[in-house]
Design an enzyme around this catalytic site. Sequence first.
Site, PDB file in Angstrom:
ATOM      1  N   ASN A   1       0.723  -1.152   0.035  1.00 45.48           N
ATOM      2  CA  ASN A   1      -0.028   0.133   0.035  1.00 45.48           C
ATOM      3  C   ASN A   1       0.819   1.424  -0.019  1.00 45.48           C
ATOM      4  O   ASN A   1       1.786   1.352   0.889  1.00 45.48           O
ATOM      5  CB  ASN A   1      -0.857  -0.170   1.280  1.00 45.48           C
ATOM      6  CG  ASN A   1      -2.035  -0.849   1.003  1.00 45.48           C
ATOM      7  OD1 ASN A   1      -2.530  -1.349  -0.129  1.00 45.48           O
ATOM      8  ND2 ASN A   1      -2.835  -1.342   2.056  1.00 45.48           N
ATOM      9  N   HIS A   2       0.397   2.197  -1.041  1.00 49.76           N
ATOM     10  CA  HIS A   2       1.071   3.579  -0.895  1.00 49.76           C
ATOM     11  C   HIS A   2       0.296   4.405   0.139  1.00 49.76           C
ATOM     12  O   HIS A   2      -0.790   4.043   0.287  1.00 49.76           O
ATOM     13  CB  HIS A   2       1.119   4.197  -2.371  1.00 49.76           C
ATOM     14  CG  HIS A   2       1.970   3.177  -3.188  1.00 49.76           C
ATOM     15  ND1 HIS A   2       2.275   4.115  -4.362  1.00 49.76           N
ATOM     16  CD2 HIS A   2       2.300   2.241  -3.310  1.00 49.76           C
ATOM     17  CE1 HIS A   2       2.836   3.097  -5.338  1.00 49.76           C
ATOM     18  NE2 HIS A   2       3.078   1.797  -4.392  1.00 49.76           N
TER      19      HIS A   2
END
Length: 213
Positions: A84-85
């Site tokens: 996840n960014h």
Amino acid sequence: MSGPNPDIKHPMPMHPRVGFLKPLLEGRPNIEVGEYTYYDDPDGPEHFAERCVLYHYDFVGDRLVIGRFCALAQGVVFVMNGANHAMSGFSTFPFNIFGHGWEQGFDVKTWEAENRGDTTVGHDVWIGMEAMVMPGVTVGHGAIVAARSVVTHDVPAYAIVGGNPARTMRMRFDEHTVERLLAVSWWDWPLDRISRNLDAIRGADIARLEAAA
Ligand SMILES: CC(C)(COP(=O)(O)OP(=O)(O)OC[C@H]1O[C@@H](n2cnc3c(N)ncnc32)[C@H](O)[C@@H]1OP(=O)(O)O)[C@@H](O)C(=O)NCCC(=O)NCCS
């Protein structure tokens, strides 16, 4: 009657595609798998960590914990938090990973605050082929995850979930029976008791299972 040795990597000599994950994953502190849980893959179950546990970085510290007596079909994927960014700012582009000055000012705590934590799969869970389990999900004991599901939320014990996003298709047993099954927790029994009571375990008579406990 003692059943197979849980420390053997390939417990079915004629079918090397089936592997017990606990011995196969020795030396990986951030993946914990219970005895007898197997992964089945024609390309070899020994590649489980590389092919099925993705974006799992030591520096993130999240863990994948899977119970005993689970069946993991070919192509299952556990997406871990490293995938996840950070999303709370305007851009999701991970400037910092490219360095050359772009790492400056990156606040790892902002990113970590959005992490979903460990992924946990209970005991006696069957995960169908190519299912994808997203970060931080807990799959309850006795659940079934249908093929190609994308599991984004926790799965109740003894539910069958399917689809994208995975929804409960139905419960395998009524609520009272599920409570009694969880109280029995046959997967924690000593191995000789399990081996002597396979008919009760694979049957559907809860009173008989309780009598064996
Ligand atoms: C989930 C599964 C176990 C079937 O469970 P079931 O309760 O018998 O389900 P049914 O076949 O009666 O289908 C019930 C509903 O779920 C849907 N469904 C079944 N499998 C599904 C899937 N993989 N994804 C989404 N929906 C699914 C059906 O279309 C049906 O929908 P409807 O009620 O709208 O008609 C089976 O479909 C499955 O995915 N098995 C995994 C097989 C596998 O990957 N094996 C690998 C080797 S171990």
